[in-house]
Design a protein around this motif. Sequence first.
Motif, PDB file in Angstrom:
ATOM      1  N   TRP A 114       0.849  -1.189   0.000  1.00 22.42           N
ATOM      2  CA  TRP A 114       0.000   0.000   0.000  1.00 22.42           C
ATOM      3  C   TRP A 114       0.885   1.240   0.000  1.00 22.42           C
ATOM      4  O   TRP A 114       2.108   1.152   0.137  1.00 22.42           O
ATOM      5  CB  TRP A 114      -0.901   0.009   1.229  1.00 22.42           C
ATOM      6  CG  TRP A 114      -1.890  -1.112   1.312  1.00 22.42           C
ATOM      7  CD1 TRP A 114      -1.874  -2.301   0.640  1.00 22.42           C
ATOM      8  CD2 TRP A 114      -3.032  -1.158   2.159  1.00 22.42           C
ATOM      9  NE1 TRP A 114      -2.943  -3.077   1.018  1.00 22.42           N
ATOM     10  CE2 TRP A 114      -3.669  -2.399   1.944  1.00 22.42           C
ATOM     11  CE3 TRP A 114      -3.579  -0.282   3.078  1.00 22.42           C
ATOM     12  CZ2 TRP A 114      -4.827  -2.774   2.610  1.00 22.42           C
ATOM     13  CZ3 TRP A 114      -4.741  -0.652   3.752  1.00 22.42           C
ATOM     14  CH2 TRP A 114      -5.356  -1.882   3.511  1.00 22.42           C
ATOM     15  N   ARG A 115       0.266   2.395  -0.078  1.00 23.40           N
ATOM     16  CA  ARG A 115       1.015   3.655  -0.031  1.00 23.40           C
ATOM     17  C   ARG A 115       1.319   4.005   1.421  1.00 23.40           C
ATOM     18  O   ARG A 115       0.413   4.231   2.218  1.00 23.40           O
ATOM     19  CB  ARG A 115       0.202   4.782  -0.657  1.00 23.40           C
ATOM     20  CG  ARG A 115       0.873   6.137  -0.492  1.00 23.40           C
ATOM     21  CD  ARG A 115       0.032   7.246  -1.045  1.00 23.40           C
ATOM     22  NE  ARG A 115       0.626   8.545  -0.756  1.00 23.40           N
ATOM     23  CZ  ARG A 115       0.107   9.701  -1.159  1.00 23.40           C
ATOM     24  NH1 ARG A 115      -1.007   9.722  -1.873  1.00 23.40           N
ATOM     25  NH2 ARG A 115       0.702  10.835  -0.854  1.00 23.40           N
ATOM     26  N   PRO A 116       2.609   4.077   1.797  1.00 20.62           N
ATOM     27  CA  PRO A 116       2.941   4.515   3.155  1.00 20.62           C
ATOM     28  C   PRO A 116       2.987   6.035   3.206  1.00 20.62           C
ATOM     29  O   PRO A 116       3.471   6.687   2.286  1.00 20.62           O
ATOM     30  CB  PRO A 116       4.333   3.915   3.380  1.00 20.62           C
ATOM     31  CG  PRO A 116       4.936   3.822   2.016  1.00 20.62           C
ATOM     32  CD  PRO A 116       3.800   3.641   1.041  1.00 20.62           C
ATOM     33  N   TRP A 117       2.473   6.602   4.290  1.00 25.09           N
ATOM     34  CA  TRP A 117       2.520   8.047   4.486  1.00 25.09           C
ATOM     35  C   TRP A 117       3.743   8.363   5.337  1.00 25.09           C
ATOM     36  O   TRP A 117       4.153   7.552   6.167  1.00 25.09           O
ATOM     37  CB  TRP A 117       1.228   8.536   5.134  1.00 25.09           C
ATOM     38  CG  TRP A 117       0.084   8.423   4.175  1.00 25.09           C
ATOM     39  CD1 TRP A 117      -0.597   7.286   3.841  1.00 25.09           C
ATOM     40  CD2 TRP A 117      -0.472   9.460   3.379  1.00 25.09           C
ATOM     41  NE1 TRP A 117      -1.551   7.556   2.901  1.00 25.09           N
ATOM     42  CE2 TRP A 117      -1.505   8.880   2.594  1.00 25.09           C
ATOM     43  CE3 TRP A 117      -0.217  10.818   3.260  1.00 25.09           C
ATOM     44  CZ2 TRP A 117      -2.264   9.624   1.704  1.00 25.09           C
ATOM     45  CZ3 TRP A 117      -0.979  11.570   2.371  1.00 25.09           C
ATOM     46  CH2 TRP A 117      -1.991  10.969   1.600  1.00 25.09           C
ATOM     47  N   PRO A 118       4.339   9.542   5.146  1.00 26.56           N
ATOM     48  CA  PRO A 118       5.574   9.861   5.884  1.00 26.56           C
ATOM     49  C   PRO A 118       5.395   9.755   7.389  1.00 26.56           C
ATOM     50  O   PRO A 118       4.401  10.219   7.939  1.00 26.56           O
ATOM     51  CB  PRO A 118       5.874  11.305   5.463  1.00 26.56           C
ATOM     52  CG  PRO A 118       5.209  11.454   4.132  1.00 26.56           C
ATOM     53  CD  PRO A 118       3.962  10.602   4.203  1.00 26.56           C
ATOM     54  N   VAL A 119       6.358   9.138   8.039  1.00 24.84           N
ATOM     55  CA  VAL A 119       6.347   9.038   9.492  1.00 24.84           C
ATOM     56  C   VAL A 119       6.387  10.444  10.073  1.00 24.84           C
ATOM     57  O   VAL A 119       7.189  11.277   9.664  1.00 24.84           O
ATOM     58  CB  VAL A 119       7.563   8.224   9.993  1.00 24.84           C
ATOM     59  CG1 VAL A 119       7.625   8.237  11.511  1.00 24.84           C
ATOM     60  CG2 VAL A 119       7.494   6.801   9.471  1.00 24.84           C
TER      61      VAL A 119
END
Length: 199
Positions: A114-119
């Motif tokens: 999936w698309r990871p969002w910035p930590v």
Amino acid sequence: MDLIIRREGFEQKYGGLRYEVRHGRVLNGERYDTTRGWEYDHFGPRTRAWQDRRRGGWYFEWTGERVSKPCRDLIHTDGSVGTDVDGRSPYLPVAPSIPHLIESHALTDTVSTWRPWPVGSLTASAVSLLDGLVEAPEASWRSSRWRLSDTVAVMDHDGWDRDNPRRTTLVWSRGEAGHRRVQSALDRSRHLPDAFATR
């Protein structure tokens, strides 16, 4: 006797289990995809064990994650999975059981595509605006919590640093519907009053 029973039970139930866990994360604007191998074995007669003077019971080492690290992967006679952080510290539980750890690994692998969002980009207030997420109790515990929908996944977990405790939130989305939901939550959180946004 508890130590012998736990070690033999671990060997009978999980001995020889192997799998890989894919991870997808964004750090400093860059996407990183990694794969970590896990091996469920102890070291036979060379398996070291320690008495847990703080919690009671015993814990022993097992192979665990196949990566260079200063800590050991440990299993306690109370059924929990833990580490000793640096190879010398007291036992630190990281999961209440091996099945919980395996289920969390399964979800980590599932959302790796999936698309990871910035930590750090998603504040607590933004995540709270993501409605329709259902907790996955089989993969969650006090220090690590998974919440999911068909298009969005959120995992909060505590760090292992006893001196600097902090909680990290990881978010993934899939498909345009999931991406829009996360972006909308981010946009809405920017307009919340400061008092609410920092809760």
